[in-house]
Write an enzyme that holds these catalytic residues in place. Sequence first.
Site, mmCIF file in Angstrom:
data_model
loop_
_atom_site.group_PDB
_atom_site.id
_atom_site.type_symbol
_atom_site.label_atom_id
_atom_site.label_comp_id
_atom_site.label_asym_id
_atom_site.label_seq_id
_atom_site.Cartn_x
_atom_site.Cartn_y
_atom_site.Cartn_z
ATOM 1 N N THR A 150 21.017 26.952 11.405
ATOM 2 C CA THR A 150 20.326 25.771 11.908
ATOM 3 C C THR A 150 21.353 24.645 12.103
ATOM 4 O O THR A 150 22.449 24.693 11.522
ATOM 5 C CB THR A 150 19.256 25.282 10.917
ATOM 6 O OG1 THR A 150 19.906 24.850 9.707
ATOM 7 C CG2 THR A 150 18.250 26.379 10.598
ATOM 8 N N TYR A 163 20.945 16.532 -3.293
ATOM 9 C CA TYR A 163 20.185 17.537 -2.538
ATOM 10 C C TYR A 163 19.674 18.622 -3.482
ATOM 11 O O TYR A 163 18.494 19.004 -3.440
ATOM 12 C CB TYR A 163 21.074 18.153 -1.458
ATOM 13 C CG TYR A 163 20.422 19.262 -0.669
ATOM 14 C CD1 TYR A 163 19.572 18.977 0.394
ATOM 15 C CD2 TYR A 163 20.651 20.604 -0.977
ATOM 16 C CE1 TYR A 163 18.977 19.988 1.138
ATOM 17 C CE2 TYR A 163 20.060 21.623 -0.247
ATOM 18 C CZ TYR A 163 19.223 21.314 0.801
ATOM 19 O OH TYR A 163 18.624 22.333 1.525
ATOM 20 N N ASP A 192 6.860 15.006 12.618
ATOM 21 C CA ASP A 192 8.320 14.866 12.620
ATOM 22 C C ASP A 192 8.664 13.409 12.896
ATOM 23 O O ASP A 192 7.925 12.712 13.595
ATOM 24 C CB ASP A 192 8.930 15.762 13.698
ATOM 25 C CG ASP A 192 10.391 16.080 13.439
ATOM 26 O OD1 ASP A 192 10.698 17.211 13.020
ATOM 27 O OD2 ASP A 192 11.244 15.192 13.667
ATOM 28 N N ASP A 244 7.516 9.168 9.223
ATOM 29 C CA ASP A 244 8.523 9.359 8.176
ATOM 30 C C ASP A 244 7.756 9.759 6.924
ATOM 31 O O ASP A 244 7.040 8.948 6.342
ATOM 32 C CB ASP A 244 9.301 8.064 7.958
ATOM 33 C CG ASP A 244 10.411 8.206 6.922
ATOM 34 O OD1 ASP A 244 10.448 9.247 6.219
ATOM 35 O OD2 ASP A 244 11.242 7.284 6.811
ATOM 36 N N LYS A 292 15.723 19.590 -4.387
ATOM 37 C CA LYS A 292 15.172 20.925 -4.165
ATOM 38 C C LYS A 292 14.707 21.564 -5.479
ATOM 39 O O LYS A 292 13.703 22.296 -5.507
ATOM 40 C CB LYS A 292 16.209 21.817 -3.478
ATOM 41 C CG LYS A 292 16.497 21.419 -2.041
ATOM 42 C CD LYS A 292 15.256 21.514 -1.156
ATOM 43 C CE LYS A 292 15.561 21.275 0.305
ATOM 44 N NZ LYS A 292 14.366 21.407 1.166
#
Length: 255
Positions: free
Chosen positions: A194, A159, A40, A63, A163
């Site tokens: 989340t 985005y 992470d 990263d 995906k």
Amino acid sequence: MSTAWAFAGDAALVTGAASGIGKATAAALYDAGLQVLILDRDAAAAAAACAELGDRARYREADIADPAQTEDAVTALTGDGTLSYVVNCAGIHQPAGVDELTAADWTRMLNVNLVGAFNVSRAAARHLRSAPSPAIVNITSVESTRVVALVNPHSTPHYAAAKAGLEMLTKNLAHEFAPAGIRVNAIAPGPVETPMVRDAHSGATGLPPAFASHLMIKRYAKPAELAAAICFLLSDSASYITATTLNVDGGYTAL
């Protein structure tokens, strides 16, 4: 958390495991008896996640958009040990439309959500090849196949494109890694409770009505529900499943 999943391997790498789906997945795999390796970019949150899990968990800051950082981190985490499972959960989101997006926005989104998963998978592949029943699971989205503009007016094209690319990357990696016995699948979540989704839904305290009208199960998914699906695809129970995306979306893509 008890589990009926059987795992031939003994170690799993989870990216983005400091929060959300990644954190829930790391917890489920740890409860199943596996060593959990957390990757992470938020070192403090990753350290806290490891402390919550126990002595079979360790972390490394990186990263994943940077291939050199990713390679070094995976090598450091695995050491001389084996690695059987990889879960590419790390991702970012930005609610923005075409007119608002900059070239830097596009580059960062693709580098984290698409190229990052490739960097991790490639760095892990040499370890997976020598492991029993190795498997990779990528986290895509219902936005990889559907335009979603229910809460905000914009459909977050960068985005969605990242995906969608990850969806096809999943199939290509499955093909590339099949001779080594490595299975590669994906999970496509709908709305999940989340921090990232809450931010995308403008901090809503409950599922926005506009989204609820497009779901059969009219609530946010819990991160643990996504983790359960991920664990299934990694486990020996899914030994004949590869190049497949499992929708865990409350029926969103059926309506």
